[in-house]
Design a protein around this motif. Structure first.
Motif, short mmCIF file in Angstrom:
data_model
loop_
_atom_site.label_atom_id
_atom_site.label_comp_id
_atom_site.label_asym_id
_atom_site.label_seq_id
_atom_site.Cartn_x
_atom_site.Cartn_y
_atom_site.Cartn_z
N UNK A 565 -10.25 36.88 104.36
CA UNK A 565 -11.04 37.79 105.19
C UNK A 565 -12.00 37.01 106.08
N UNK A 566 -12.15 37.51 107.30
CA UNK A 566 -12.99 36.84 108.28
C UNK A 566 -14.44 36.73 107.81
N UNK A 567 -14.90 37.71 107.08
CA UNK A 567 -16.31 37.71 106.63
C UNK A 567 -16.61 36.56 105.67
N UNK A 568 -15.55 35.99 105.07
CA UNK A 568 -15.76 34.90 104.12
C UNK A 568 -15.47 33.53 104.73
N UNK A 569 -15.03 33.51 105.98
CA UNK A 569 -14.67 32.24 106.62
C UNK A 569 -15.91 31.65 107.29
N UNK A 580 -8.88 33.39 115.23
CA UNK A 580 -9.30 34.05 113.99
C UNK A 580 -8.08 34.47 113.19
N UNK A 581 -8.12 34.25 111.90
CA UNK A 581 -6.96 34.55 111.06
C UNK A 581 -7.30 35.62 110.03
N UNK A 582 -8.20 36.51 110.40
CA UNK A 582 -8.54 37.57 109.47
C UNK A 582 -7.29 38.37 109.11
N UNK A 583 -7.16 38.68 107.83
CA UNK A 583 -6.01 39.46 107.38
C UNK A 583 -6.24 40.91 107.76
N UNK A 584 -5.43 41.44 108.65
CA UNK A 584 -5.60 42.80 109.14
C UNK A 584 -5.11 43.81 108.11
N UNK A 585 -5.80 44.92 107.97
CA UNK A 585 -5.30 45.96 107.07
C UNK A 585 -4.08 46.64 107.65
N UNK A 586 -3.45 47.46 106.83
CA UNK A 586 -2.28 48.20 107.29
C UNK A 586 -2.68 49.21 108.36
N UNK A 587 -1.71 49.67 109.14
CA UNK A 587 -1.99 50.58 110.24
C UNK A 587 -2.67 51.86 109.75
N UNK A 588 -2.21 52.38 108.60
CA UNK A 588 -2.80 53.61 108.07
C UNK A 588 -4.27 53.40 107.74
N UNK A 589 -4.59 52.22 107.16
CA UNK A 589 -5.97 51.93 106.81
C UNK A 589 -6.83 51.78 108.08
N UNK A 590 -6.25 51.19 109.13
CA UNK A 590 -6.98 51.04 110.38
C UNK A 590 -7.37 52.41 110.95
N UNK A 591 -6.43 53.36 110.89
CA UNK A 591 -6.70 54.70 111.39
C UNK A 591 -7.83 55.36 110.60
N UNK A 592 -7.73 55.26 109.26
CA UNK A 592 -8.75 55.88 108.42
C UNK A 592 -10.12 55.25 108.65
N UNK A 593 -10.14 53.90 108.73
CA UNK A 593 -11.42 53.23 108.96
C UNK A 593 -11.99 53.57 110.33
N UNK A 594 -11.11 53.71 111.32
CA UNK A 594 -11.57 54.07 112.67
C UNK A 594 -12.22 55.44 112.68
N UNK A 595 -11.63 56.39 111.99
CA UNK A 595 -12.19 57.73 111.93
C UNK A 595 -13.55 57.74 111.24
#
Length: 623
Positions: A565-569, A580-595
């Protein structure tokens, strides 16, 4: 609302508090740290703690063996355990992905996968045999009690005679005469041994004669793999809940068997035989070698499982504390199991009128012959048999969970797409099916020969070689010279000792043919050979105009190496911009987090609407 609260409780949250989300939403984390500790304990504490350590202890000086055993735990076991846990936790990657630290050494990860594959195949066969004995114990009379069965031979001599014992004087006399006959015989064939060899295995005359598939064993193998798959159907999220039972209940059974064992006549002599120190043996190098080997193999180092389990930890988890807790628990369990085993064997030796050494055994001989026979001497023997084999099943499953998860995680991390992560269950199913099919030959009449061959060769010196190279790699990249030098010296000592003490495998009186030993060595080398093959491949594809340049580039850490995770780098691992090599969450998680973020923004600062005259309006939520 109630459903969310219940889900939170399952994930280790306190009722009334918000449910904690996974720190790494892409891969997931353990529900809480207890799940990781219990899973690791279940992984490290396996069948070897029950059927190998007690035998090694009494053979190597009893209580005196404890001294080198715990010395090796402190100076070899815990450091290696900590090294692998910290390795996996730091990167949040399995046994393949962690080798971004030095890509040329990625063959070590493939070697770990090969070792886990071999162990997973034959380990589940042992579990399935324990399942079979468990099912056969669901009766009023254990089938290996007497010698009057179709599979028995004229050489069979049972402790309880040849028919059902009752309280009549005639049968008591028959039992006493049977005991006298046993003592007078130079070699005794027990009902439990003939049940094991002639009925359960229907063993062939050699490793090359496969005979037929033993259908009852095959059915139990299917049951075993189905159980493992169902427990891992949601990865660590489901296995983390199962281990609350599978990792703790064996201790309940051990305690029940211990309490029953120490109340039996002759139990004290068995425990004395187990613990009486022979201090002169401390000066024997073989004793120290056995202690180091037992520590090394019982903790499961170099299998890949420790790295895999730790990869699901949160980044700031105290894995050093966990290393100590798990390692000490593993060794304490081995010592405790010795009391359970030798109290019963002492009781059996007392009844037979022989020395404890006459009935002591290890491996399958202890689990499926010596101990089951001792259980027939107890009142309500089916109950004790059910408990014992249920304990073996749980001990085996705890290790098998991690072996399967190691392979699945390695495949999923290596592919790394959203689809493969979302459909990880199908990968688990595929690996389980392949494992079942590869285990079918071990259910034939020659299966026991192949099982012991794999046990003795597939996971032997290759594990030590893998650990040595892992220490060299970390030492080269991080420069932790002193600690890793010491570890490397110990690993080299174990390797040298293993080679010096090597003896061709035998099974009772059966001597393995030369061609089978060649296959055994091929299995042992198949995991080690991955290391140089991949190293040569990586050097060949690395950038550089000369061999030396390619070599240097192949051992440099990958640009992606570091925390997931980017926050730990931070510090040397900090990256900015497109690198940046932050591990991106899945698309569904991105939608939920965006909302969620949008809603939070609306609640905190309202909506900013440009006015017709260029000013801005900040309406209240009630507007």
């Amino acid at each position: 609302m109630e459903e969310k609260q219940f889900s939170g409780i399952l994930n280790g949250a306190v009722p009334g508090e918000p449910v904690k989300k996974d720190e790494n939403s892409r891969r997931g984390n353990w529900g809480n740290q207890i799940e990781f500790v219990l899973t690791s304990v279940g992984y490290a504490v396996g069948l070897g703690n029950v059927w190998r350590f007690p035998y090694l202890c009494y053979r190597n000086g009893g209580g005196a063996f404890m001294f080198p055993y715990f010395i090796m735990l402190v100076f070899c076991g815990i450091p290696l355990f900590f090294l692998e846990l910290s390795f996996g936790q730091f990167t949040s990657l399995g046994c393949l992905g962690v080798w971004k630290v030095s890509p040329m050494f990625k063959g070590v990860g493939y070697g770990m996968m090969v070792v886990s594959t071999y162990i997973g195949i034959y380990y589940n066969v042992v579990i399935c045999i324990a399942f079979y004995y468990f099912f056969m114990s669901m009766t009023n009379l254990l089938p290996w009690t007497y010698c009057n069965n179709p599979w028995n031979t004229p050489d069979c001599t049972g402790v309880l005679g040849t028919s059902r014992a009752n309280t009549t004087f005639a049968n008591v006399s028959a039992v006493m005469s049977g005991l006298t006959e046993i003592v007078n015989r130079t070699k005794r064939t027990s009902p439990s041994e003939e049940y094991w060899r002639n009925y359960v295995l229907n063993i062939s005359d050699g490793i090359g004669n496969f005979g037929e598939v033993r259908l009852p064993i095959l059915g139990c193998l299917a049951v075993s793999w189905v159980v493992v798959f169902l427990c891992l159907i949601r990865g660590v999220k489901s296995s983390g809940k199962v281990v609350y039972f599978t990792a703790t209940f064996p201790y309940v059974v051990l305690t029940i068997l211990f309490i029953r064992g120490i109340t039996l006549e002759g139990a004290v002599s068995g425990i004395k035989y187990y613990l009486t120190p022979q201090w002169e043996k401390i000066l024997d190098a073989k004793v120290w070698g056995d202690a180091a080997s037992q520590i090394f193999y019982s903790l499961g180092c170099a299998w890949g499982g420790l790295i895999t389990m730790a990869s699901y930890n949160k980044f700031h988890n105290n894995c050093f504390r966990d290393s100590i807790i798990i390692s000490v628990t593993n060794c304490g369990t081995s010592v405790y199991a010795g009391f359970v085993i030798f109290s019963i064997l002492g009781f059996m030796a007392h009844h037979l009128g022989v020395d404890v050494s006459e009935v002591a055994d290890h491996g399958p001989g202890l689990a499926f012959v010596a101990y089951p026979e001792a259980l027939t001497l107890l009142p309500i023997s089916p109950l004790w048999s059910l408990l014992f084999f249920f304990m073996l099943i749980l001990l085996g499953l705890g290790t098998q969970f991690c072996l399967l998860e190691t392979l699945v995680t390695a495949v999923v991390d290596e592919i790394g797409t959203d689809w493969i992560i979302k459909n990880k269950t199908y990968v688990t199913l595929g690996v389980a099916i392949i494992g079942f099919l590869l285990g079918v030959p071990l259910t034939t009449q020659a299966g026991i020969y192949w099982l012991l061959l794999m046990d003795n060769y597939a996971a032997s010196f290759s594990l030590v070689v893998i650990s040595c190279i892992m220490c060299i790699c970390i030492m080269y990249v991080y420069g932790e010279q002193q600690l890793l030098d010491d570890l490397l010296e110990i690993c080299v000592f174990i390797l040298i000792f293993t080679v010096i003490q090597y003896k061709p495998i035998t099974y009772n009186d059966y001597v393995y043919p030369s061609w089978s030993l060649v296959i055994g060595f091929a299995m042992a080398l198949s995991s080690v050979i991955c290391i140089p093959i991949y190293a040569l491949f990586k050097i060949a594809v690395s950038e550089g105009s000369t061999f030396l340049e390619r070599l240097k580039n192949s051992v440099k850490p990958d640009p992606d190496w570091g925390p997931a995770l980017q926050e730990h780098r931070k510090g040397r691992y900090a990256t900015t911009g497109p690198e940046s090599v932050e591990v991106c969450p899945l698309k569904e998680d991105l939608k939920d987090e965006g909302k969620e973020k949008l809603k939070e923004t609306e609640d905190e600062i309202g909506l900013t609407i440009p006015g017709s005259n260029g000013s801005t309006l900040n309406p209240s939520p009630s507007a």
